[in-house]
Design a protein around this motif. Structure first.
Motif, PDB file in Angstrom:
ATOM      1  N   UNK A  37       0.740  -1.154   0.002  1.00 10.12           N
ATOM      2  CA  UNK A  37      -0.026  -0.078   0.007  1.00 10.12           C
ATOM      3  C   UNK A  37       0.863   1.183   0.089  1.00 10.12           C
ATOM      4  N   UNK A  38       2.044   1.282   0.808  1.00 13.92           N
ATOM      5  CA  UNK A  38       3.049   2.397   0.824  1.00 13.92           C
ATOM      6  C   UNK A  38       3.378   2.553  -0.383  1.00 13.92           C
ATOM      7  N   UNK A  39       4.058   1.483  -1.162  1.00 15.23           N
ATOM      8  CA  UNK A  39       4.912   1.534  -2.590  1.00 15.23           C
ATOM      9  C   UNK A  39       3.632   1.842  -3.719  1.00 15.23           C
ATOM     10  N   UNK A  40       2.678   1.442  -3.508  1.00 11.66           N
ATOM     11  CA  UNK A  40       1.676   1.842  -4.759  1.00 11.66           C
ATOM     12  C   UNK A  40       0.663   3.099  -4.472  1.00 11.66           C
ATOM     13  N   UNK A  41       0.977   3.867  -3.196  1.00 13.41           N
ATOM     14  CA  UNK A  41       0.291   4.559  -2.821  1.00 13.41           C
ATOM     15  C   UNK A  41      -1.274   4.532  -2.682  1.00 13.41           C
ATOM     16  N   UNK A  42      -1.790   3.585  -2.119  1.00 11.97           N
ATOM     17  CA  UNK A  42      -2.732   2.957  -2.160  1.00 11.97           C
ATOM     18  C   UNK A  42      -3.619   3.143  -0.650  1.00 11.97           C
ATOM     19  N   UNK A  43      -3.365   3.940   0.258  1.00 13.67           N
ATOM     20  CA  UNK A  43      -3.418   3.928   1.353  1.00 13.67           C
ATOM     21  C   UNK A  43      -4.960   4.841   1.511  1.00 13.67           C
ATOM     22  N   UNK A  44      -4.963   5.670   0.757  1.00 14.20           N
ATOM     23  CA  UNK A  44      -6.340   6.515   0.505  1.00 14.20           C
ATOM     24  C   UNK A  44      -7.449   5.636   0.330  1.00 14.20           C
ATOM     25  N   UNK A  45      -7.146   4.987  -0.834  1.00 17.66           N
ATOM     26  CA  UNK A  45      -8.534   4.157  -1.162  1.00 17.66           C
ATOM     27  C   UNK A  45      -8.730   3.056  -0.270  1.00 17.66           C
ATOM     28  N   UNK A  46      -7.732   2.384   0.371  1.00 18.30           N
ATOM     29  CA  UNK A  46      -7.880   1.403   1.447  1.00 18.30           C
ATOM     30  C   UNK A  46      -8.766   1.964   2.520  1.00 18.30           C
ATOM     31  N   UNK A  47      -8.123   3.071   2.923  1.00 20.57           N
ATOM     32  CA  UNK A  47      -8.912   3.719   4.100  1.00 20.57           C
ATOM     33  C   UNK A  47     -10.399   4.024   3.723  1.00 20.57           C
ATOM     34  N   UNK A  48     -10.825   4.375   2.789  1.00 21.33           N
ATOM     35  CA  UNK A  48     -12.080   4.699   2.383  1.00 21.33           C
ATOM     36  C   UNK A  48     -12.883   3.262   2.134  1.00 21.33           C
ATOM     37  N   UNK A  49     -12.072   2.330   1.747  1.00 22.07           N
ATOM     38  CA  UNK A  49     -12.970   1.069   1.371  1.00 22.07           C
ATOM     39  C   UNK A  49     -12.985   0.480   2.736  1.00 22.07           C
ATOM     40  N   UNK A  50     -12.186   0.618   3.689  1.00 16.66           N
ATOM     41  CA  UNK A  50     -12.149  -0.368   5.096  1.00 16.66           C
ATOM     42  C   UNK A  50     -13.238   0.722   5.829  1.00 16.66           C
ATOM     43  N   UNK A  51     -13.412   1.657   5.617  1.00 10.15           N
ATOM     44  CA  UNK A  51     -14.323   2.340   6.494  1.00 10.15           C
ATOM     45  C   UNK A  51     -15.999   2.297   6.100  1.00 10.15           C
ATOM     46  N   UNK A  52     -16.233   1.762   4.940  1.00 11.03           N
ATOM     47  CA  UNK A  52     -17.279   1.621   4.574  1.00 11.03           C
ATOM     48  C   UNK A  52     -18.166   0.859   5.656  1.00 11.03           C
ATOM     49  N   UNK A  53     -19.635   1.044   5.512  1.00 13.13           N
ATOM     50  CA  UNK A  53     -20.538   0.143   6.525  1.00 13.13           C
ATOM     51  C   UNK A  53     -20.213  -1.217   6.472  1.00 13.13           C
TER      52      UNK A  53
END
Length: 363
Positions: A94-110
């Motif tokens: 996630x750090x290498x590919x810059x995916x933290x933003x999308x991962x956090x938004x995905x994991x914070x869904x209902x």
């Protein structure tokens, strides 16, 4: 037209990216420009290599112990480390590919799941936000400015002056105006935070061409920008308790009880120092230099110290070779945190050099 400041059309490849700031993205997201150029970033390969090394060690350990003990027994020994491997590799990738933003938004869904639906929503969100996008990209030869979704490209060699002007009375943000050698100017609508490291990046590119214009600050504006004296004193006393506890643990080890680990005291001291840097985060050198160095020192020192304690407590029954002979969470943690520690130390040293080399000189 090479005689013109503006290129009049966009390119598919601008070359090496020197500076990038997108007002629509937060620190967890990676811009499309950075994502296109990630293959040119050594950190990308470093983080991927660390993840690959962990995976290779896991399967090598699984196969070697399967030959010695049988597959089922070897699998049982490695099950506990499999989840740790997954978490560590996820963090690195996630750090290498810059995916933290999308991962956090995905994991914070209902509800989790629906990856296809989530990706479609992200794409729609990006398309909508594109019309409001404000950004600046500086390449080796090109200056790319996007104002409210409209992108314009300029010759970087024709920039004669860059003015950073206060966007508000507190001087927290700047707007940039680029002036060409023939007197033409273009203003970027994006608001650039007044971060020392960002100003250093711009000074590194433009040198003496960069001019910073701050508005006069009122006392009220200063109070809004910084923490109050009472807040600073209270928070400093609170985080200093951790440092005092750490010093007490080390003294306890040397004066009263040798079995008390020194590493525990160092852990509290480094944690307290990181907390102090957080309290005084308005001091740029603490946030940009000291925090990475402290995290790097912590990641390098603490896991190895814990393993040394485990080996010492075994009374010689356990050696480093035996400990790392089977893939385990603690051993993987040493490799994982040690790798991150080296990265943070490198980042701190690099930033220190930039602070010295590109500091603002008094005229």
């Amino acid at each position: 037209m090479e005689d013109s400041f503006e290129l009049q059309y966009e390119l598919t490849d601008y070359g090496k990216l020197l500076f990038d700031f997108d007002g629509n993205l937060n620190s967890m997201d990676m811009s499309e420009q950075r994502r296109k150029l990630m293959l040119r970033n050594p950190i990308f390969y470093y983080l991927n290599a660390l993840a690959i090394l962990l995976v290779i060690w896991f399967f090598e350990s699984l196969i070697v112990n399967a030959i010695k003990l049988g597959f089922l027994q070897s699998l049982g020994l490695h099950l506990s480390g499999l989840f740790g491997l997954f978490v560590m590799c996820l963090i690195l990738l996630l750090s290498a590919y810059g995916g933290w933003g999308k991962f956090i938004r995905w994991s914070s869904r209902g509800r989790l799941g629906g990856l296809k639906e989530f990706n479609a929503g992200e794409k729609e969100k990006e398309e909508v936000s594109w019309t409001k996008r404000n950004s600046i990209q500086v390449y080796e030869d090109w200056l790319v400015i996007t104002n409210y979704g409209w992108t314009q490209v300029y010759y970087l060699s024709k920039v004669a002056e860059v003015r950073l002007q206060s966007a508000e009375i507190t001087n927290k943000c700047y707007t940039a105006t680029f002036i060409s050698i023939d007197g033409k100017s273009v203003r970027a609508s994006v608001k650039i935070p007044r971060e020392k490291i960002i100003l250093i990046q711009l000074r590194k590119i433009f040198g003496n061409k960069l001019k910073i214009q701050n508005v006069a600050l009122s006392k009220k504006a200063v109070r809004r920008r910084n923490k109050s004296i009472g807040t600073l004193i209270g928070m400093t006393c609170f985080v200093s308790l951790a440092i005092l506890v750490g010093v007490g643990i080390i003294l306890l080890h040397y004066l009263l009880e040798v079995s008390v680990p020194v590493a525990l005291g160092v852990f509290f001291i480094i944690g307290g120092l990181i907390g102090l840097c957080g309290v005084f985060d308005f001091v740029p050198i603490l946030k940009d230099v000291m925090v990475p160095l402290l995290f790097g020192g912590f990641f390098l020192f603490f896991p190895i110290s814990l393993i040394q304690i485990v080996i010492n407590d075994s009374g010689g029954a356990l050696t480093y070779k035996q400990f790392f002979g089977i893939f385990n969470v603690w051993g993987a943690g040493v490799l994982f945190f040690g790798g991150l520690g080296l990265y943070f130390v490198f980042l701190g040293i690099k930033t220190t050099i930039q602070y010295i080399r590109y500091r603002e000189r008094k005229r």
